[in-house]
Design a protein around this motif. Sequence first.
Motif, mmCIF file in Angstrom:
data_model
loop_
_atom_site.group_PDB
_atom_site.id
_atom_site.type_symbol
_atom_site.label_atom_id
_atom_site.label_comp_id
_atom_site.label_asym_id
_atom_site.label_seq_id
_atom_site.Cartn_x
_atom_site.Cartn_y
_atom_site.Cartn_z
ATOM 1 N N CYS A 1 161.409 4.283 59.854
ATOM 2 C CA CYS A 1 160.129 3.674 59.473
ATOM 3 C C CYS A 1 160.039 2.224 59.930
ATOM 4 O O CYS A 1 158.975 1.772 60.375
ATOM 5 C CB CYS A 1 159.929 3.773 57.963
ATOM 6 N N ASP A 2 161.143 1.487 59.841
ATOM 7 C CA ASP A 2 161.133 0.106 60.309
ATOM 8 C C ASP A 2 160.902 0.030 61.813
ATOM 9 O O ASP A 2 160.213 -0.875 62.305
ATOM 10 C CB ASP A 2 162.440 -0.590 59.943
ATOM 11 N N GLU A 3 161.463 0.960 62.555
ATOM 12 C CA GLU A 3 161.231 0.992 64.003
ATOM 13 C C GLU A 3 159.774 1.297 64.333
ATOM 14 O O GLU A 3 159.192 0.714 65.254
ATOM 15 C CB GLU A 3 162.147 2.015 64.674
ATOM 16 N N LEU A 4 159.178 2.235 63.598
ATOM 17 C CA LEU A 4 157.753 2.499 63.803
ATOM 18 C C LEU A 4 156.949 1.222 63.603
ATOM 19 O O LEU A 4 156.116 0.852 64.451
ATOM 20 C CB LEU A 4 157.267 3.570 62.834
ATOM 21 N N THR B 1 153.287 1.004 64.901
ATOM 22 C CA THR B 1 152.865 2.319 64.419
ATOM 23 C C THR B 1 152.815 2.300 62.897
ATOM 24 O O THR B 1 153.817 2.011 62.241
ATOM 25 C CB THR B 1 153.810 3.411 64.915
ATOM 26 N N THR B 2 151.662 2.619 62.354
ATOM 27 C CA THR B 2 151.447 2.552 60.906
ATOM 28 C C THR B 2 151.302 3.917 60.254
ATOM 29 O O THR B 2 151.402 4.032 59.034
ATOM 30 C CB THR B 2 150.196 1.710 60.603
ATOM 31 N N SER B 3 151.022 4.952 61.045
ATOM 32 C CA SER B 3 150.900 6.327 60.536
ATOM 33 C C SER B 3 151.652 7.251 61.482
ATOM 34 O O SER B 3 151.664 7.028 62.699
ATOM 35 C CB SER B 3 149.436 6.775 60.471
ATOM 36 N N ALA B 4 152.251 8.300 60.924
ATOM 37 C CA ALA B 4 152.986 9.234 61.771
ATOM 38 C C ALA B 4 153.035 10.609 61.132
ATOM 39 O O ALA B 4 152.964 10.746 59.907
ATOM 40 C CB ALA B 4 154.405 8.731 62.028
ATOM 41 N N ALA C 1 152.630 -8.603 65.045
ATOM 42 C CA ALA C 1 152.660 -8.281 63.615
ATOM 43 C C ALA C 1 152.072 -6.902 63.396
ATOM 44 O O ALA C 1 151.239 -6.430 64.179
ATOM 45 C CB ALA C 1 151.890 -9.322 62.806
ATOM 46 N N THR C 2 152.514 -6.267 62.314
ATOM 47 C CA THR C 2 151.986 -4.965 61.903
ATOM 48 C C THR C 2 151.598 -5.050 60.433
ATOM 49 O O THR C 2 152.430 -5.422 59.588
ATOM 50 C CB THR C 2 153.026 -3.853 62.103
ATOM 51 N N TRP C 3 150.348 -4.728 60.151
ATOM 52 C CA TRP C 3 149.814 -4.795 58.783
ATOM 53 C C TRP C 3 149.472 -3.387 58.305
ATOM 54 O O TRP C 3 148.893 -2.580 59.056
ATOM 55 C CB TRP C 3 148.564 -5.656 58.740
ATOM 56 N N VAL C 4 149.823 -3.101 57.053
ATOM 57 C CA VAL C 4 149.569 -1.806 56.438
ATOM 58 C C VAL C 4 148.813 -2.017 55.136
ATOM 59 O O VAL C 4 149.317 -2.673 54.222
ATOM 60 C CB VAL C 4 150.896 -1.058 56.178
ATOM 61 N N MET C 5 147.598 -1.522 55.084
ATOM 62 C CA MET C 5 146.759 -1.662 53.888
ATOM 63 C C MET C 5 146.693 -3.123 53.418
ATOM 64 O O MET C 5 146.782 -3.434 52.236
ATOM 65 C CB MET C 5 147.267 -0.774 52.764
ATOM 66 N N GLY C 6 146.543 -4.024 54.380
ATOM 67 C CA GLY C 6 146.397 -5.433 54.055
ATOM 68 C C GLY C 6 147.686 -6.150 53.731
ATOM 69 O O GLY C 6 147.651 -7.307 53.278
ATOM 70 N N PHE D 1 148.759 1.929 65.456
ATOM 71 C CA PHE D 1 149.011 3.114 66.267
ATOM 72 C C PHE D 1 149.395 4.294 65.371
ATOM 73 O O PHE D 1 149.986 4.119 64.301
ATOM 74 C CB PHE D 1 150.121 2.849 67.285
ATOM 75 N N ILE D 2 149.062 5.493 65.839
ATOM 76 C CA ILE D 2 149.336 6.728 65.107
ATOM 77 C C ILE D 2 150.180 7.626 66.001
ATOM 78 O O ILE D 2 149.759 7.989 67.107
ATOM 79 C CB ILE D 2 148.023 7.436 64.724
#
Length: 439
Positions: A125-128, A133-136, A425-430, A76-77
């Motif tokens: 950032c941890d709450e995002l 949410t991976t971008s903001a 789960a939330t993944w960011v750039m793998g 999510f953005i």
Amino acid sequence: MPTPAPRLQAFRAGILHFVDDPAQAGDAAVVAHEDGLLVLADGKVRAFGEAAELLPGLPPEVELTDYRGRLLMPGFIDCHAHYPQTDVIASPGEQLLRWLERYVFPCEARFADATVARETAGFFCDELLRNGTTSAQCFATVHPQAVDALFAAAEARGMRMTTGLVLMDRNAPAALSVDAELAHAQGEELIARWHGRGRARYAVTPRFAATSSARQLELAGRQFAAHPGVHLQSHLAENRGEVAWVAELFPAARSYLDVFDRYGLLGERAIYAHCIHIDDTDRRRLAESGSAIAFCPTSNLFLGSGLFDIDAARAQGVGVGLATDVGAGTSFSMLRTMSEAYKVGQLRGRALSPWSAFYHATLGAARALRMEDTVGSFAPGCEGDFVVLDLQATPLLARRVERARDLEERLFALMTLGDDRAVNATWVMGECRHRRGAA
């Protein structure tokens, strides 16, 4: 030396993303695989499609993660939030201007302390991430150390973050009012330090027209024009009292938007939050300039500001992305934000479909921020940010989903009944940056 082989990862799940706006392209905008596979190479999308077609071609060294039974989507953005306002979320009801004076400005003054800024930025950032949410794109405060803190926290987590120094030089408490020339110089230093560093992007950030002098708006427009790729963010026509105040301060302007236009503050990568009390002339100008709107339903309802007209924005061709607007917004969850956006549509007489809601939280938001070539979808080459959603996360959600007729209805149940518990789960750039239940 030979080039090292890329790190290959594959994720098997139900997978959904968008290639266009469902409100305009219909079913052709939606790409879904009940048993899909997402393949990343060094954290970027290499392939996406049916698992049965892609699995046989995977090399033996691929890292395969099995999320079958869950739904995988682009991360999510959040197009507009205020990280310093984390600690005033759920402060009891006031209208906008009084709310700023009573809660927001005293809270933001604390960010002169770099320790406060660092701790809050990390929590934010941890709450995002906990909410998928991976971008903001976020507001900081008038303090350079507050901007540094958010960029550093996002960098440590691999997130894509856009933020900037808040510009206020009048009609604000003395502790938050910074000389226009000094703030401009501080912004130049922050741009040199952060813009384009990894996934960090700088945003020129006049708070709103009433808190900036003509000189400060002039310098903001100059800074926006001088640095290709820099973004711009502000607030526009959120509250009727605010609109009337801006009209008094800038009597020569045709409208609130015209104030910003006169100082060169419209254009691609410019996004304005709220835009409730504007007319079609303003919407056409936003579209012509390439500027976009951040739709903030939970804060608009919480502060009693009004009902955003997404159909009018679409009709004029204005890009729209969803936004939590924490802390006037009442949740970090984009799922809760979608639910409130649906209710706003109902009150305006035309509900937001679940396809459109999830589009405006992913590809639509990326388009509004002019980042669609890097985030918001699983197009080849995009950054490997995604959220894994559990449609069985709560007994009620599981019961409702079991009776849903199709994916569209399951998504509607998810956005109506879901919250952070549905983010498995939330993944960011793998890299997995959040796993529900993990310490």
